[in-house]
Every structure is written in structure tokens, then in C-alpha cells.
Motif scaffolding. Structure first.
Motif, PDB file in Angstrom:
ATOM      1  N   HIS A 180       0.842  -1.118  -0.055  1.00  0.00           N
ATOM      2  CA  HIS A 180      -0.063   0.019   0.071  1.00  0.00           C
ATOM      3  C   HIS A 180       0.902   1.191  -0.015  1.00  0.00           C
ATOM      4  CE1 HIS A 180      -3.751  -2.054   0.407  1.00  0.00           C
ATOM      5  NE2 HIS A 180      -3.278  -3.176   1.330  1.00  0.00           N
ATOM      6  N   ASP A 181       2.238   1.090   0.287  1.00  0.00           N
ATOM      7  CA  ASP A 181       3.125   2.254   0.200  1.00  0.00           C
ATOM      8  C   ASP A 181       4.252   1.947  -1.013  1.00  0.00           C
ATOM      9  OD1 ASP A 181       4.951   4.324   0.803  1.00  0.00           O
ATOM     10  OD2 ASP A 181       5.604   3.285   2.724  1.00  0.00           O
ATOM     11  N   HIS A 184       7.984   2.086   0.021  1.00  0.00           N
ATOM     12  CA  HIS A 184       8.446   1.314   0.945  1.00  0.00           C
ATOM     13  C   HIS A 184       9.463   0.295   0.391  1.00  0.00           C
ATOM     14  CE1 HIS A 184       8.501  -2.313   3.797  1.00  0.00           C
ATOM     15  NE2 HIS A 184       7.851  -1.681   4.725  1.00  0.00           N
TER      16      HIS A 184
END
Ligand code: BUP
Length: 458
Positions: A180-181, A184
Motif C-alpha cells: 500500500h506504500d 516502502h
């Protein structure tokens, strides 16, 4: 021309979840399929479990050679708070250009998925065929292959459900949280690897056609992405037999105890080697196991890297717990020979985080799994467990940091229900029979591995 004994170099990355399938592949290629195998390793390993495993591998299989991969200097301060295993992936990735000398004379390289995007170009430069061992499920491989296209199409929008062409829809809640990031470290590596896979010479996956029919077929027939290289489903890879010369292992306390318990009476509980569990959840789990009334063997982990683990078990699990369950429950912080445990008659259920190796081991043993996935690919794997009939997944169970604790009473109830579920047991045995068929002579996995070796020869 064709070579009689192809030299295959294996390049695993960090963590037992990665090392274990590589050592199994090393043994399968040397003893079953006539390859000359070397394993490139980085010392020191991140965890002591890895170094013990490597020692045992090279002792048990002298035909498998060890190559030392020396890494370039790496400044970890660029990634404050990052997982030590991901940091090692990153350090190895940056050192990929140094692989050249280790690969001299090789006929093929098999790299870990975690290193794929940087190692494939190096191998191309050397004109060395490069294959990728995907260390998780075929469902996860299909996600890895499709995700870059998904991101391109969503143009920076949030990640939702991901419908993988030809496979199935992975719900948003099952996606590895890090995805979701986009910034990351895991996501950057995952996307880069996913994009580069199409340029590899092929993929090996430790799964079998009957366990993941949709994902394996879709990858092989070009539904996930057209023109994708060959995908060899070669699982479940057989465990390395370390027992030769080490009779002490079967004499350990927990094995003697397991051998003395009635058939299918013990719940084996393990959440893998990678992540610690909060103290509060540990105590609820303790309460749940106690209240279930069943026997249990529980491998407890309270730190990320095993070298740091000196917490006291009694203190960790709460006042009087160990005394109250004495004789009925065995709790250990140490390493257990999980393969041996799963094969024991007395074990009737595996409460598991669904690390992919654990799932394949449960499949090979026909042991029902009660899935309690935690992070990374584990929810996708739990989906495979539920679909295939290997076990059950209470998908409302989540871990700390999400919707809070799962209460002991709920754990006890579910454990009791699955222990009493004859249908679940029969289905798991069906999966075991299919696994045995896949790896037997002329089974799908056996034939796929033979085909891979033939390509290394040509
Ligand atoms: Br803990 C433990 N004994 O005590 P997964 C694990 N194992 O033999 P993970 C033991 O390590 P990642 C123990 O049998 C399996 O082969 C177990 O791999 C073995 O999970 C392996 O199941 C663990 O894939 O790794 O450790 O969370 O997250 O990298 O998949």
C-alpha cells in the motif's frame, strides 16, 4: 553442445523462508537429477538458524559446494528501522555486480526472487542462463508478475482488490501491507523484481499443480502476462535429511514427548522464524491453548532475530501458565525440527502463520492447517490453504496493530472445532496424496524439474 553434469549455481537471499527451499532444491538437483550444485552464501548470516542450517546442509550433502559471496560495504543507516532481513536483501542486491567470479564455469544460475531484478541483468551480461526460484506460492508469483501492470493502470491511486488475470481476485485486505506504500523498500524491490521476471529464462516455484491449479496454469498459459518465460512447478520440494550422523535430534525432549502422545491429539503451534508476536497476544494465545483442553507443542518467538532472544518464557506467557499446562503442553523458544514434528502420528493440527514453506510441509504431511496469517504473503497463502482444502482460515483473526487482539476464548473454540472436524482431516489427507503423486516418477513436479535440468544441459 549438451553437458552431462551441468553446474548450477544457487543464490539464496536471507531468512529461513528463503534458505530452506534453496537447500531442498540443491539436494533435489544433486541427488535426484544429476547436477553439480554450488550454493553462494553470505557470511555471517542474519540469524543463527540460517548458519546452523547451512552447516548441516554442507555436512549432510558433501556433493553440494559452498561459494562465499563477499558483499560490498553497505550503509544501513539509509533505512532506519528496516527489517534486518530486508536490509540484507538490499545489501546483496547492491553487490550483484560482484557475482561474476563466482559464476565462472557455471551452466545456469538460480537466483532468489528477492534479488531477481539486479541479478538477471548481471547474468545476461555474462550470457549465463538465469532462472528464478520463487520462494512463496504460485498465487503470490502471479501477483508479483501482475502488480507492476496493476500499478501502471491505477496511476498512483490507492491499492485495492487486485484481480489477477486468469487466477482470482486478491482482496485488498490480503495484500502484503507494504504494497500500500509505493515508497516502502519491500514494494520497490517487489515491483522491480516483478518487472524483470519476464527477462529471466524461467521460474521455479515450490508448489504443485493440484495445490494451486488456477495460478500455475494461468502463469504457464500466458493469461497473467503474455509471453512469460516457462514456469516449473516443482514442489513440494523434499526436506533435506540431516539425520545422518546426528541421532541426537530425534532424542530431543519435544520429540520424545510427541512420540508418547496418542494419535492426532496434539496441536502444533508455530508462527515462523521471522517476526515477534506482542506480549499481549502471546498471553491470549497461551490462554486459548490452555482452555482448548488439547495437548500442544508451541514454538514461541518474541524477537525478530533469534540471536537477540533471551526473554524468559515463564515471564513472557504469564504467571503459572507453564506449571498449569505441564505434561499437556510443551513450549519451546528454540528451533524444532518442524519437518519431523509434522510427520508425527500424534500431531493432529497445525496452527500456522502460513509461511509458504510451512504450508508446503503441512501439505506433504496431510496435516490440517488452522491459518493465522500475519504479514507479507501470508494472507495470500492462507487463501491457498482454504481453497485447496488443506485447512481453514478465520480471516477475521488479525494481529496487533490492526483490529486488536484475538481473545483466548475464540482461539480455544476454533481449535476445538477443527480438532473434531473429520472432513477437514480427510481433505488434508487428499492434498497429501496429490502432493505425493506430483513428486513421484512421472508426476507433474518430477517432470517439471527434469525439464528444467534438461534446459541447463542444452
Ligand atoms: Br520457527 C521454525 N523449526 O522452529 P516459513 C521454523 N522451521 O524447522 P518464515 C523449523 O523454517 P518467511 C522452527 O519448517 C520452515 O521450513 C519450517 O519457513 C522451518 O516461514 C521454515 O514457513 C520457515 O516460510 O519465513 O520463517 O516466516 O517469512 O521468510 O517465509
Amino acid at each position: 553442445g549438451s553437458v552431462a553434469l551441468p553446474h548450477v549455481v544457487l543464490l539464496p537471499s536471507a531468512g529461513m523462508g528463503h534458505l530452506v527451499p534453496f537447500s531442498r532444491l540443491a539436494v533435489a538437483l544433486t541427488s535426484g537429477h544429476g547436477c553439480d550444485v554450488s550454493v553462494a552464501t553470505v557470511l555471517p548470516t542474519v540469524s543463527s538458524a540460517e548458519s546452523a542450517h547451512l552447516e548441516a546442509l554442507f555436512a549432510a550433502c558433501p556433493a553440494v559446494r559452498r561459494l562465499d559471496f563477499h558483499l560490498a560495504q553497505f550503509d544501513a543507516s539509509e533505512f532506519p528501522g528496516a527489517d534486518p532481513f530486508f536490509l540484507r536483501f538490499e545489501a546483496m542486491r547492491r553487490s550483484a555486480p560482484l557475482l561474476g567470479p563466482l559464476l565462472a564455469g557455471a551452466h545456469a544460475l538460480v537466483t532468489d526472487i528477492a534479488l531477481a531484478s539486479v541479478v538477471i541483468p548481471v547474468a545476461k551480461e555474462l550470457r549465463l542462463p538465469c532462472y528464478v526460484l520463487f520462494t512463496a506460492s504460485a498465487a503470490m508469483l502471479s501477483l508479483c508478475v501482475h502488480f507492476p501492470a496493476y500499478l501502471d493502470a491505477s496511476a498512483g491511486g490507492p491499492v485495492g482488490d487486485v484481480d489477477i488475470p486468469g487466477v482470482y481476485r486478491i482482496p485488498k485486505a490480503s495484500m502484503p501491507q507494504a504494497l500500500h506504500d509505493p515508497k516502502h523498500l519491500f514494494t520497490r524491490q517487489f515491483v522491480a523484481n516483478g518487472r524483470e521476471l519476464a527477462r529471466s529464462d524461467g521460474l521455479l516455484v515450490n508448489s504443485f499443480d493440484a495445490l494451486e491449479p488456477e495460478a500455475i496454469a494461468a502463469l504457464q498459459n500466458g493469461s497473467v502476462v503474455a509471453g512469460f518465460p516457462p514456469v516449473f512447478s516443482v514442489g513440494p520440494l523434499a526436506p533435506v535429511s540431516f539425520s545422518a550422523g546426528e541421532p541426537a535430534k530425534s532424542q530431543s525432549d519435544y520429540m520424545r514427548w510427541l512420540e508418547a502422545q496418542p494419535a492426532r491429539s496434539v496441536v502444533y503451534v508455530s508462527f515462523g522464524s521471522r517476526k515477534a508476536i506482542s506480549k499481549d497476544q502471546l498471553r491470549e494465545l497461551a490462554a486459548g491453548l490452555e482452555a482448548s483442553g488439547h495437548r500442544f507443542l508451541w514454538v514461541v518467538k518474541s524477537t525478530v532475530v533469534d540471536r537477540d532472544d533471551d526473554a524468559d518464557l515463564g515471564e513472557l506467557l504469564g504467571e503459572g501458565f507453564l506449571e498449569r499446562v505441564q505434561g499437556r503442553g510443551m513450549v519451546t523458544k528454540g528451533w524444532v525440527e518442524q519437518e519431523e514434528v509434522l510427520k508425527q502420528e500424534s500431531v493432529g493440527l497445525f496452527l500456522s502463520h502460513c509461511g509458504w514453506n510451512s504450508v508446503t510441509e503441512a501439505a506433504a504431511s496431510g496435516l490440517p492447517v488452522l491459518a493465522w496469517p500475519r504479514f507479507g504473503d501470508q494472507r495470500v497463502n492462507a487463501g491457498v490453504v482454504a481453497r485447496s482444502g488443506l485447512g481453514l482460515w478465520v480471516d477475521s483473526w488479525s494481529w496487533e496493530g490492526e483490529e486488536g487482539l484475538v481473545k483466548g476464548e475464540e482461539i480455544a473454540e476454533k481449535v476445538r472445532a477443527v480438532m473434531a472436524d473429520e472432513t477437514a482431516r480427510k481433505k488434508a489427507v487428499g492434498v497429501r496424496d496429490a502432493a505425493a503423486k506430483a513428486v513421484a516418477d512421472s508426476g507433474t513436479s518430477y517432470e517439471n524439474l527434469a525439464q528444467f535440468v534438461q534446459r541447463c544441459r542444452d
